[in-house]
Design a protein around this motif. Structure first.
Motif, PDB file in Angstrom:
ATOM      1  N   SER A  85       0.804  -1.225   0.000  1.00 57.68           N
ATOM      2  CA  SER A  85       0.000   0.000   0.000  1.00 57.68           C
ATOM      3  C   SER A  85       0.834   1.272   0.000  1.00 57.68           C
ATOM      4  O   SER A  85       0.302   2.362   0.192  1.00 57.68           O
ATOM      5  CB  SER A  85      -0.922   0.018   1.218  1.00 57.68           C
ATOM      6  OG  SER A  85      -1.795  -1.076   1.175  1.00 57.68           O
ATOM      7  N   TYR A  86       2.142   1.148  -0.197  1.00 59.84           N
ATOM      8  CA  TYR A  86       3.039   2.307  -0.113  1.00 59.84           C
ATOM      9  C   TYR A  86       3.901   2.431  -1.362  1.00 59.84           C
ATOM     10  O   TYR A  86       4.196   1.460  -2.039  1.00 59.84           O
ATOM     11  CB  TYR A  86       3.956   2.177   1.113  1.00 59.84           C
ATOM     12  CG  TYR A  86       3.224   2.377   2.411  1.00 59.84           C
ATOM     13  CD1 TYR A  86       3.184   3.624   3.021  1.00 59.84           C
ATOM     14  CD2 TYR A  86       2.560   1.318   3.013  1.00 59.84           C
ATOM     15  CE1 TYR A  86       2.501   3.801   4.204  1.00 59.84           C
ATOM     16  CE2 TYR A  86       1.869   1.490   4.200  1.00 59.84           C
ATOM     17  CZ  TYR A  86       1.836   2.737   4.796  1.00 59.84           C
ATOM     18  OH  TYR A  86       1.152   2.914   5.964  1.00 59.84           O
TER      19      TYR A  86
ATOM     20  N   GLY B  33      10.110   9.718   1.210  1.00 55.10           N
ATOM     21  CA  GLY B  33      10.029   8.569   2.097  1.00 55.10           C
ATOM     22  C   GLY B  33       8.761   7.806   1.753  1.00 55.10           C
ATOM     23  O   GLY B  33       8.026   8.186   0.847  1.00 55.10           O
ATOM     24  N   PRO B  34       8.463   6.732   2.448  1.00 54.68           N
ATOM     25  CA  PRO B  34       7.268   5.960   2.112  1.00 54.68           C
ATOM     26  C   PRO B  34       5.996   6.768   2.379  1.00 54.68           C
ATOM     27  O   PRO B  34       5.873   7.411   3.418  1.00 54.68           O
ATOM     28  CB  PRO B  34       7.333   4.754   3.033  1.00 54.68           C
ATOM     29  CG  PRO B  34       8.681   4.751   3.638  1.00 54.68           C
ATOM     30  CD  PRO B  34       9.237   6.123   3.510  1.00 54.68           C
ATOM     31  N   VAL B  35       5.075   6.753   1.421  1.00 54.10           N
ATOM     32  CA  VAL B  35       3.758   7.377   1.584  1.00 54.10           C
ATOM     33  C   VAL B  35       2.714   6.382   1.090  1.00 54.10           C
ATOM     34  O   VAL B  35       2.990   5.532   0.245  1.00 54.10           O
ATOM     35  CB  VAL B  35       3.617   8.712   0.820  1.00 54.10           C
ATOM     36  CG1 VAL B  35       4.530   9.763   1.379  1.00 54.10           C
ATOM     37  CG2 VAL B  35       3.853   8.527  -0.659  1.00 54.10           C
ATOM     38  N   ARG B  36       1.521   6.500   1.645  1.00 54.92           N
ATOM     39  CA  ARG B  36       0.422   5.647   1.189  1.00 54.92           C
ATOM     40  C   ARG B  36       0.093   5.968  -0.269  1.00 54.92           C
ATOM     41  O   ARG B  36       0.063   7.125  -0.652  1.00 54.92           O
ATOM     42  CB  ARG B  36      -0.815   5.852   2.040  1.00 54.92           C
ATOM     43  CG  ARG B  36      -0.704   5.317   3.426  1.00 54.92           C
ATOM     44  CD  ARG B  36      -2.060   5.473   4.142  1.00 54.92           C
ATOM     45  NE  ARG B  36      -1.968   5.029   5.493  1.00 54.92           N
ATOM     46  CZ  ARG B  36      -2.094   3.757   5.875  1.00 54.92           C
ATOM     47  NH1 ARG B  36      -2.332   2.832   4.987  1.00 54.92           N
ATOM     48  NH2 ARG B  36      -1.987   3.424   7.140  1.00 54.92           N
ATOM     49  N   ILE B  37      -0.175   4.956  -1.046  1.00 55.89           N
ATOM     50  CA  ILE B  37      -0.558   5.147  -2.444  1.00 55.89           C
ATOM     51  C   ILE B  37      -1.798   6.023  -2.530  1.00 55.89           C
ATOM     52  O   ILE B  37      -1.912   6.862  -3.423  1.00 55.89           O
ATOM     53  CB  ILE B  37      -0.765   3.781  -3.132  1.00 55.89           C
ATOM     54  CG1 ILE B  37       0.578   3.076  -3.282  1.00 55.89           C
ATOM     55  CG2 ILE B  37      -1.451   3.944  -4.478  1.00 55.89           C
ATOM     56  CD1 ILE B  37       0.503   1.655  -3.766  1.00 55.89           C
ATOM     57  N   SER B  38      -2.702   5.887  -1.583  1.00 57.07           N
ATOM     58  CA  SER B  38      -3.932   6.682  -1.588  1.00 57.07           C
ATOM     59  C   SER B  38      -3.668   8.178  -1.433  1.00 57.07           C
ATOM     60  O   SER B  38      -4.526   8.996  -1.744  1.00 57.07           O
ATOM     61  CB  SER B  38      -4.871   6.208  -0.477  1.00 57.07           C
ATOM     62  OG  SER B  38      -4.258   6.372   0.785  1.00 57.07           O
TER      63      SER B  38
END
Length: 112
Positions: free
Chosen positions: A44-45, A52-57
């Protein structure tokens, strides 16, 4: 194609095509400079070098600079490789929404 499916496809595609990216999140934050890192560290990232990692949403759009710059040496000019046609063909074939602004390709991230 869902947002998650589009991201998975794009991450795989850009493993072979070296481009740089700029991203805008739904909260209005935008990266300030271009980055070459584009990976999916978890389902989901997504991760770009500066964010940095972020939510795809949370992705609103991804800008792609289709011109790859290859450094050949101090006294030799860099080699420029234009991937525009290949990228646009791929986006069209997979029904991924985008717009082209000059040389930049903006991939619009729809609903998940």
């Amino acid at each position: 194609m869902t947002k998650t499916e589009s991201i998975q496809f794009l991450v795989d595609f850009f493993k072979e095509v070296n481009c740089s990216f700029n991203v805008r999140l739904t909260n209005g934050k935008q990266t300030s400079s271009w980055d070459t890192l584009f990976i999916q560290p978890a389902e989901s990232y997504v991760e770009f070098g500066q964010t940095g990692p972020v939510r795809i949403s949370e992705l609103e759009w991804i800008d792609i600079n289709p011109i790859e710059q290859v450094h050949l040496g101090c006294r030799i000019p860099d080699k420029l490789i234009d991937h525009t046609e290949r990228i646009i063909t791929c986006l069209d074939e997979n029904a991924i929404q985008y717009t082209q602004m000059d040389k930049t390709i903006r991939v619009h991230m729809g609903e998940s």
